[in-house]
Design an enzyme around this catalytic site. Sequence first.
Site, PDB file in Angstrom:
ATOM      1  CD  GLU A   1      -2.466  -1.157   2.663  1.00 54.61           C
ATOM      2  OE1 GLU A   1      -3.619  -1.781   2.674  1.00 54.61           O
ATOM      3  OE2 GLU A   1      -2.200  -0.438   3.524  1.00 54.61           O
TER       4      GLU A   1
ATOM      5  CE  LYS B   1       5.588   4.863   6.617  1.00 56.24           C
ATOM      6  NZ  LYS B   1       4.880   6.147   7.396  1.00 56.24           N
TER       7      LYS B   1
END
Length: 559
Positions: A247, A249
């Site tokens: 994902e 950051k």
Amino acid sequence: MRYSELADLYRRLEKTTLKTLKTKFVADFLKKTPDELLEIVPYLILGKVFPDWDERELGVGEKLLIKAVSMATGVPEKEIEDSVRDTGDLGESVALAIKKKKQKSFFSQPLTIKRVYDTFVKIAEAQGEGSQDRKMKYLANLFMDAEPEEGKYLARTVLGTMRTGVAEGILRDAIAEAFRVKPELVERAYMLTSDFGYVAKIAKLEGNEGLSKVRIQIGKPIRPMLAQNAASVKDALIEMGGEAAFEIKYDGARVQVHKDGDKVIVYSRRLENVTRSIPEVIEAIKAALKPEKAIVEGELVAVGENGRPRPFQYVLRRFRRKYNIDEMIEKIPLELNLFDVMFVDGESLIETKFIDRRNKLEEIVKESEKIKLAEQLITKKVEEAEAFYRRALELGHEGLMAKRLDSIYEPGNRGKKWLKIKPTMENLDLVIIGAEWGEGRRAHLLGSFLVAAYDPHSGEFLPVGKVGSGFTDEDLVEFTKMLKPYIVRQEGKFVEIEPKFVIEVTYQEIQKSPKYKSGFALRFPRYVALREDKSPEEADTIERVAELYELQERFKAKK
């Protein structure tokens, strides 16, 4: 229960540096605390009145406190101010002022813990016109009946400068010792509720069985699950067993959202209630979250005019703003990127696999301009993950998170189920543990700061260098004002400071050095920003400093 007993505990805690002794003192005190006080005493022991997540604040500064002490004792304000300059501790100066008081009122009553707490609640709830005068009178009534030692600790509690060296770890162990329950169950219950008062009461009345039944509650924030660092995308994939959810950051502020019908509360990473500062996000959450009740987690990002993320400090500016919020909504627009869900309509999901939690999140969120799902890539391929990483950096984000698909949500735990991947020579978040007074026109200002990394094994903060550059004159004025109440001792120009504040530091390189206990020293460190969103225990660890040193040396060897 008399307040003098609590003041005596503070005195004994201050006199010892031994954690085992501090734990015993606190445990013995908790054993004799009546049930009706057990939900408030743990916070008073920590030098607080309310949990961090409680919106209520005393809202009393040094000046108002001095006025209240002057009113109670008859000692002129100027004399108390001069005394503070001599003692360096308003608490000590309050004790001296009470000693000088000519006589006690005929109607004087010994202070009880309940009376002190109830008065603090009145002070916190005093609002509107004349509230400052009411706060002052409430305080003065306490100081009128206080003995010198009681006055000293009342003042420190009001200002949040207790200095007893009791932190969450000692309180957790003391609750376990006092009520003969398992420390790991105390820890678990606290991680789920962030409420030591509630946990202490359950421990006493219901024991291990009661603690094991503690569940997530809307309105009490869960301690966030934390990530370790990975040197590269490839290393992260190997650690995750060959497949991971990557994902983006985001460079923002982590938040936890609690929804209960039309009521929405947002907590910061440090579990402070920031709901009032972001009304437009609250309205967007109400429209986006489909369940009646839910707890979700995400990253709040400030968005620039070009659509790129702005540094996280902009989000903190939004959190701090208490007035003219509409103006800030226009100046600093926010976007919430959701990445996890822990609770939906009565069902806890923390024991559920991450991949299933993510699917649930996608099911319950209706995306909008302000509420989005964190961008994600599930892959087994290093090349795909590296391309995603490069794209994240190009878009102005910090890097990537890698998450095990089968990982459960572990509140407060920093494990390897989640890993963060950022550019190698990243900045460090370090704790200020000391400072030096300046020279010449800056003699009244702190100008060079000793910074330390956290050692989670010993609980110590190990110094890694002094930071003197990167500060503006305004920064130094603010830092001096902020740090002065936390000065523990002074030796020449050097002052030791209680570890309270985290700053972000950049540097040229990390060197091995016998100068500091850590064994490391930063070369040419420079101040970047104050990390108000991080507690001292959330600062970078000494292991992280060692990892970065090894990465740096490997990189040099390749050249």
